[in-house]
Write an enzyme that holds these catalytic residues in place. Structure first.
Site, short mmCIF file in Angstrom:
data_model
loop_
_atom_site.label_atom_id
_atom_site.label_comp_id
_atom_site.label_asym_id
_atom_site.label_seq_id
_atom_site.Cartn_x
_atom_site.Cartn_y
_atom_site.Cartn_z
N CYS A 171 6.19 -2.50 17.20
CA CYS A 171 6.57 -3.91 17.22
C CYS A 171 8.07 -4.17 17.06
O CYS A 171 8.57 -5.16 17.57
CB CYS A 171 5.75 -4.70 16.20
SG CYS A 171 5.73 -4.00 14.55
N CYS A 207 5.17 2.53 14.47
CA CYS A 207 4.66 1.35 15.17
C CYS A 207 5.59 1.03 16.34
O CYS A 207 6.65 1.62 16.47
CB CYS A 207 4.53 0.15 14.24
SG CYS A 207 3.32 -1.04 14.89
N SER A 229 6.93 -7.99 1.33
CA SER A 229 8.14 -8.82 1.23
C SER A 229 7.89 -10.19 0.62
O SER A 229 8.67 -10.66 -0.21
CB SER A 229 8.76 -8.97 2.63
OG SER A 229 7.83 -9.56 3.53
N TYR A 251 9.74 -3.07 -2.99
CA TYR A 251 11.18 -3.30 -2.94
C TYR A 251 11.76 -3.37 -4.35
O TYR A 251 12.97 -3.37 -4.53
CB TYR A 251 11.49 -4.60 -2.17
CG TYR A 251 10.89 -4.56 -0.77
CD1 TYR A 251 11.55 -3.90 0.25
CD2 TYR A 251 9.65 -5.14 -0.50
CE1 TYR A 251 10.99 -3.83 1.52
CE2 TYR A 251 9.09 -5.08 0.76
CZ TYR A 251 9.76 -4.41 1.77
OH TYR A 251 9.21 -4.32 3.02
N LYS A 308 -4.82 -3.22 6.43
CA LYS A 308 -3.66 -4.10 6.62
C LYS A 308 -4.17 -5.45 7.08
O LYS A 308 -4.69 -5.60 8.19
CB LYS A 308 -2.72 -3.49 7.66
CG LYS A 308 -1.45 -4.30 7.88
CD LYS A 308 -0.57 -3.60 8.90
CE LYS A 308 0.72 -4.35 9.15
NZ LYS A 308 1.54 -3.69 10.17
N ARG A 340 9.40 -9.85 8.53
CA ARG A 340 9.59 -10.00 9.98
C ARG A 340 11.00 -10.45 10.31
O ARG A 340 11.52 -10.12 11.36
CB ARG A 340 8.53 -10.96 10.56
CG ARG A 340 7.18 -10.26 10.56
CD ARG A 340 6.09 -11.06 11.19
NE ARG A 340 4.84 -10.32 11.04
CZ ARG A 340 3.63 -10.85 11.19
NH1 ARG A 340 3.51 -12.11 11.50
NH2 ARG A 340 2.57 -10.10 11.03
N LYS A 366 -2.57 -3.33 2.15
CA LYS A 366 -1.38 -4.16 2.35
C LYS A 366 -1.81 -5.57 2.72
O LYS A 366 -2.62 -5.70 3.65
CB LYS A 366 -0.54 -3.53 3.48
CG LYS A 366 0.74 -4.28 3.78
CD LYS A 366 1.47 -3.63 4.94
CE LYS A 366 2.73 -4.44 5.23
NZ LYS A 366 3.45 -3.99 6.39
#
Ligand SMILES: [Zn+2]
Length: 293
Positions: free
Chosen positions: A95, A93, A256, A287, A177, A187, A230
């Protein structure tokens, strides 16, 4: 083969193990420290990781995203030298690499995909994503994972990989997504919040399951080897339907915000992971992966 895929954040430099305030227990690692962290989890049987890179400098074009000495490219090479059997997947990506923080290349052309003044140049974006994917393949990635939600991204990447003789490199597509508030802590980890506007112009509406299934179908047609839903926990119906409707491996990304909600509560984490498994996910990106290997 493990069902679990562990995401890692990698930064430039040496000796870095930076705690992420929004994600307790999760760190940004420089490559040397990343190897130290990977070593015991590989020894325990984890065989897949998903890498996210943070560049030293951002710029308008996201140059470090496709540079051969970019952070992800360097990390993949070193990881593969140390752990040749490890399947390294890379997020593809723009971003985290661009000053504007969007997943595509911006344009002033109002005819392009637009939302809240955010206009994306589709052609330039697909070209950039393909270039990133090829550079990751050259470094040794087994899977590239386009997360930009740009139309045609899988086709463009597949063609570029094939044209560069990387037919063996697979694509895990972030096909479903959703524009989710569960991404907040990530983020901060990636320092990639958009500088203006939001991502609803290219991410999916949480209310629209048909659009999600359609995007999965399209990206399979374009050549995705694995499709992703996601977030995971709030979208298990999509995981279930994707598994029923399509003959492709489905990965669910336990994101997250979901991680933070359950952190430190092992019985809740276990139950949530069982729910993702029950919905039919073949792979779980989480995670919490270290707790399940
Ligand atoms: Zn992005």
């Amino acid at each position: 083969m493990s069902q679990f895929i562990l995401p890692y954040f990698v930064v430039q430099g040496n000796g870095q193990k930076q705690p992420i305030a929004s994600m307790p227990g999760i760190y940004r690692f420089s490559i040397d420290k990343l190897l130290e962290d990977i070593d015991p989890v590989v020894a325990q049987g984890l065989d897949k990781i998903l890498l996210f890179g943070l560049p030293r400098e951002k710029d308008e074009l996201g140059t470090e995203a496709f540079a051969d000495d970019g952070i992800v490219q360097q990390a993949v090479k070193v990881i593969k030298d140390h752990f040749p059997q490890l399947i390294v997947m890379t997020d593809v990506c723009l971003c985290a690499y661009t000053t504007q923080g969007h997943c595509g290349v911006m344009t002033n052309d109002k005819c392009q995909m637009s939302n809240d003044g955010v206009t994306i140049d589709s052609e330039a974006t697909l070209e950039a994503l393909a270039r990133i994917a090829v550079s990751h393949a050259r470094a040794g990635a087994a899977y590239v994972a386009p997360s930009a939600m740009m139309r045609g991204q899988v086709r463009a990447i597949r063609k570029a990989l094939d044209d560069n003789s990387y037919q063996q490199v697979k694509i895990m597509a972030y096909s479903a997504k959703f524009a989710s508030s569960f991404y907040g802590p990530f983020r901060e980890a990636m320092n990639c919040s958009p500088a203006f506007g939001d991502r609803r112009g290219y991410q999916l509406d949480p209310r629209d399951s048909q659009a999600a299934l359609e995007r999965i179908r399209i990206e399979i047609d374009e050549g995705a080897d694995m499709v992703m839903v996601k977030p995971a926990l709030a979208y298990l119906d999509i995981v279930f339907q994707a598994k029923q409707l399509f003959n492709k491996p489905v990965a669910a990304y336990n994101v997250s915000g979901e991680y933070v909600l359950l952190h430190g509560q092992p019985t809740l984490i276990k139950e949530a992971i069982i729910a993702i498994q029950r919905a039919g996910a073949d792979y779980i990106i989480t995670y919490h992966a270290k707790e399940f290997i």
